[in-house]
Design an enzyme around this catalytic site. Structure first.
Site, PDB file in Angstrom:
ATOM      1  CB  CYS A 197      12.690   9.727   8.870  1.00 48.97           C
ATOM      2  SG  CYS A 197      13.971   8.986   7.960  1.00 48.97           S
ATOM      3  CD  GLU A 221       8.927  13.958  11.711  1.00 44.91           C
ATOM      4  OE1 GLU A 221       7.693  13.100  12.132  1.00 44.91           O
ATOM      5  OE2 GLU A 221      10.099  13.391  12.069  1.00 44.91           O
ATOM      6  CD  GLU A 269      12.804   1.721  11.222  1.00 48.61           C
ATOM      7  OE1 GLU A 269      13.091   2.546  11.386  1.00 48.61           O
ATOM      8  OE2 GLU A 269      13.375   0.359  11.107  1.00 48.61           O
ATOM      9  CE  LYS A 327      -1.611   3.185   1.712  1.00 42.08           C
ATOM     10  NZ  LYS A 327      -1.401   4.811   1.547  1.00 42.08           N
TER      11      LYS A 327
HETATM   12  P1  NAD Z   1       1.517   9.104   7.427  1.00 41.69           P
HETATM   13  O1  NAD Z   1       1.877   8.337   8.776  1.00 41.69           O
HETATM   14  O2  NAD Z   1       1.011  10.107   7.007  1.00 41.69           O
HETATM   15  O3  NAD Z   1       1.616   7.832   6.330  1.00 41.69           O
HETATM   16  C1  NAD Z   1       2.161   6.999   5.539  1.00 41.69           C
HETATM   17  C2  NAD Z   1       1.840   5.550   5.077  1.00 41.69           C
HETATM   18  O4  NAD Z   1       0.689   5.191   6.680  1.00 41.69           O
HETATM   19  C3  NAD Z   1       1.497   6.308   3.937  1.00 41.69           C
HETATM   20  O5  NAD Z   1       0.704   4.818   3.052  1.00 41.69           O
HETATM   21  C4  NAD Z   1      -0.248   6.352   4.531  1.00 41.69           C
HETATM   22  O6  NAD Z   1      -1.561   6.662   3.487  1.00 41.69           O
HETATM   23  C5  NAD Z   1      -0.071   5.311   6.121  1.00 41.69           C
HETATM   24  N1  NAD Z   1      -1.402   5.296   6.529  1.00 41.69           N
HETATM   25  C6  NAD Z   1      -2.222   6.471   7.324  1.00 41.69           C
HETATM   26  N2  NAD Z   1      -3.227   5.873   8.358  1.00 41.69           N
HETATM   27  C7  NAD Z   1      -3.015   4.825   7.960  1.00 41.69           C
HETATM   28  C8  NAD Z   1      -3.613   3.852   9.192  1.00 41.69           C
HETATM   29  N3  NAD Z   1      -4.612   4.198   9.897  1.00 41.69           N
HETATM   30  N4  NAD Z   1      -3.546   2.590   8.660  1.00 41.69           N
HETATM   31  C9  NAD Z   1      -2.710   1.855   7.743  1.00 41.69           C
HETATM   32  N5  NAD Z   1      -1.334   2.928   7.583  1.00 41.69           N
HETATM   33  C10 NAD Z   1      -2.094   4.430   7.759  1.00 41.69           C
HETATM   34  O7  NAD Z   1       3.684   9.278   7.130  1.00 41.69           O
HETATM   35  P2  NAD Z   1       3.990  10.446   6.032  1.00 41.69           P
HETATM   36  O8  NAD Z   1       3.453  12.139   5.759  1.00 41.69           O
HETATM   37  O9  NAD Z   1       3.548   9.316   4.347  1.00 41.69           O
HETATM   38  O10 NAD Z   1       5.897  10.321   5.779  1.00 41.69           O
HETATM   39  C11 NAD Z   1       5.941  10.748   6.998  1.00 41.69           C
HETATM   40  C12 NAD Z   1       6.822  10.502   8.078  1.00 41.69           C
HETATM   41  O11 NAD Z   1       7.497   9.429   8.277  1.00 41.69           O
HETATM   42  C13 NAD Z   1       7.096  11.324   9.305  1.00 41.69           C
HETATM   43  O12 NAD Z   1       6.827  11.088  10.236  1.00 41.69           O
HETATM   44  C14 NAD Z   1       8.778  11.021   8.506  1.00 41.69           C
HETATM   45  O13 NAD Z   1       9.813  10.737   9.780  1.00 41.69           O
HETATM   46  C15 NAD Z   1       8.596   9.296   8.693  1.00 41.69           C
HETATM   47  N6  NAD Z   1       8.812   8.398   7.851  1.00 41.69           N
HETATM   48  C16 NAD Z   1       9.939   7.298   8.569  1.00 41.69           C
HETATM   49  C17 NAD Z   1      11.171   6.525   8.459  1.00 41.69           C
HETATM   50  C18 NAD Z   1      12.165   6.143   9.315  1.00 41.69           C
HETATM   51  O14 NAD Z   1      12.327   5.318   8.340  1.00 41.69           O
HETATM   52  N7  NAD Z   1      11.979   6.123  10.312  1.00 41.69           N
HETATM   53  C19 NAD Z   1      11.490   7.178   6.620  1.00 41.69           C
HETATM   54  C20 NAD Z   1      10.687   7.833   6.251  1.00 41.69           C
HETATM   55  C21 NAD Z   1       9.520   8.576   6.711  1.00 41.69           C
END
Ligand code: NAD
Length: 501
Positions: free
Chosen positions: A290, A391, A256, A181
């Site tokens: 991140c 963040e 992550e 997804k």
């Molecule tokens: P997000 O949490 O909004 O979305 C991530 C994914 O989760 C998307 O595909 C989204 O559709 C899905 N999602 C949203 N709600 C969900 C639910 N209730 N159940 C299951 N899936 C769901 O994050 P984002 O805005 O896409 O990404 C940014 C975040 O990701 C930041 O916090 C960043 O630090 C983090 N990030 C972490 C790493 C790491 O390796 N630690 C790497 C990259 C990004």
């Protein structure tokens, strides 16, 4: 692979059981180019029914895939890596459009996927277990890694090719099948990724893609009874929701999550090097990594000089579309993101921090069509302020003044996240104390907070995750379960702990 679509709203589909199919409900959503606000394609807005089909296809494919020898599974990954190399330029061009990062970073994102795929393909002929002597005669024992089943892969938009590879390559070589997804902001890159996997000769059903939104598709995938493993990268808030959703079925969940990463600049640092490291870590990918450095913890003796150098460097940055060669800072991902970043500027001002530069939406030269925010630096930031704790995920960083190394360590560690940290110092003793005392999953010495390589574990302490690590050997622990095997060839009953006296 079809030529890269850069304009227009071509319709794309899900990929289920080796077929490209529309969503059952027939609804769609658009992917938007953050530099211009134009649509780049239309994607299926999937529902639970689509998830069910994809999981069923992955479950069926699992029985053959798990029995395919790991070196054969790896051959698909080697072909995939070659295709990524062949299409590196197309993918980087597309990424600078669909996700917005500057072209050179986009190429790095694709290169990371190539590196990860090759590393994991090598695991096809390693994936070592252990043998160890038995306490009893004529008995052999070993441990082996076993695949688990259907893996639900949920990814963010900020590394739209690299992060899927971090999850999909190890999961596949270990013998699992996948329902992917992807992030709703970068579906076209996910589509290309899977087209290349298909071209690599992956059997039907081994990888399936279901486009759509988190609450409508992601959560259904997390709760699906035939998906025993969830690997998720995204925000802390969503990570908590995923954990709750998976808890009733005791699923294996790999998270992550976010970061609030800090760079320490000591009084003996090479300041020009430190500024280069800070600019790259705070403003690279417009702060949407991140591992972005959103706090700079500076020794009071060099604070004023560093601040002057840093503000000058930020003000020299040229904003523009990621695909233009002289762009230093691309747009952020979408309008909601601009609003969130700007809200933090207001919070910082209200908290009493000094806005040194930036702090506004960028306009002029056509920038108003896209989602551009000026590189923003706050001075006089106290470690407890919200801009130093939460963040922001944009091109905003906060300067925190400290008296000595111990105060710097307290500031770095005084947040709920623990992904990456860095220190600029010439003092080897301090560097080693930093390696020991900075409570993060990654620490850099004399470099910024970003720049992980694929053969080391990647991930963070505290609220950045749940103890797992991505990449390197650690990734195999997410996608396999250990099995201990005992072979008794004595021909008689031998009882462990009892018959060994
Ligand atoms: P997000 O949490 O909004 O979305 C991530 C994914 O989760 C998307 O595909 C989204 O559709 C899905 N999602 C949203 N709600 C969900 C639910 N209730 N159940 C299951 N899936 C769901 O994050 P984002 O805005 O896409 O990404 C940014 C975040 O990701 C930041 O916090 C960043 O630090 C983090 N990030 C972490 C790493 C790491 O390796 N630690 C790497 C990259 C990004």
């Amino acid at each position: 692979m079809a030529p890269v679509a850069i304009t227009g709203t071509k319709k794309f589909r899900n990929y289920v059981g080796g077929e490209w199919v529309d969503a059952a409900g027939g609804e769609t959503f658009e992917s938007i180019v953050p530099a211009t606000g134009d649509a780049i394609g239309e994607f299926p807005r999937s529902t639970g029914e689509d998830v069910d089909r994809a999981v069923a296809a992955a479950k069926e494919a699992y029985e053959d895939w798990r029995l395919t020898p790991a070196p054969k599974r790896a051959e698909v990954l080697y072909r995939f890596a070659n295709l990524l190399v062949e299409h590196k330029d197309d993918l980087a061009d597309l990424m600078s459009r669909e996700m917005g990062k500057v072209r050179v970073e986009a190429a790095g994102d694709v290169q990371e996927a190539i590196d990860m795929t090759l590393y994991m393909a090598g695991e096809g002929r390693r994936m070592f277990g252990q043998t160890t002597p038995s306490e009893l005669p004529n008995k052999f024992q070993m441990s082996v890694r076993m695949p688990i089943g259907v893996v639900g892969v949920i990814t963010p938009w900020n590394f739209p090719i690299a992060i899927p590879s971090w999850k999909i390559a190890p999961a596949l070589v270990c013998g699992n099948t996948i329902v992917f997804k992807p992030a709703e902001d970068t579906p076209l890159l996910a589509e290309r990724f899977v087209e290349l996997l298909e071209e690599s000769g992956l059997p039907a059903g081994v990888v399936n893609v279901v486009h759509g939104f988190g609450e409508e598709v992601g959560e259904v995938l997390v709760k699906h009874p035939d998906v025993p493993v969830i690997t998720f990268t995204g925000s802390r808030e969503t990570g908590v929701r995923v954990t709750h959703a998976a808890a009733d079925q005791l699923k294996l969940v790999h998270l992550e999550l976010g970061g609030k990463n800090a760079i320490v600049v000591m009084d003996d640092a090479d300041l020009e090097l430190a500024v280069d490291g800070i600019v790259w870590s705070a403003f690279g990918t417009s702060g949407q990594r991140c591992t972005a450095a959103s706090r700079i913890v500076v020794h009071e003796k060099v604070y004023d000089e560093l601040q002057t150098l840093l503000v000058a460097a930020a003000e020299r940055m040229r904003l523009g579309p990621g695909w233009e060669a002289d762009t230093d800072l691309g747009p952020v991902i979408n309008r909601a993101s601009i609003e969130k970043i700007h809200a933090y500027t207001e919070i910082g001002k209200d908290e009493g921090a000094t806005l040194l530069t930036g702090g506004e939406v960028a306009t002029g030269d056509g920038l108003e069509k896209g989602f551009y925010y000026r590189p923003t630096i706050f001075g006089d930031v106290e470690p407890g302020m919200r801009i130093a704790q939460e963040e922001i995920f944009g091109p905003t960083t906060a300067l925190i003044k400290v008296k000595d190394f111990d105060e710097a360590v307290r500031a770095v560690n005084g947040v709920k996240y623990g992904l990456s940290s860095a220190i600029f110092t010439q003092d080897v003793n301090r560097a080693f104390r930093a390696m020991r005392d900075l409570h993060t999953g990654i620490t850099y010495i004399n470099a910024g907070t970003t720049g992980a390589e694929v053969h080391l574990p990647f991930g963070g302490t505290k609220d950045t995750g749940n103890g797992h690590r991505e990449a390197g050997q650690a990734a195999l622990d997410v996608f396999t379960e250990w099995k201990a095997i005992y072979v008794d060839y004595s021909g008689k009953l031998q009882r462990a702990q009892i018959d060994n006296e």
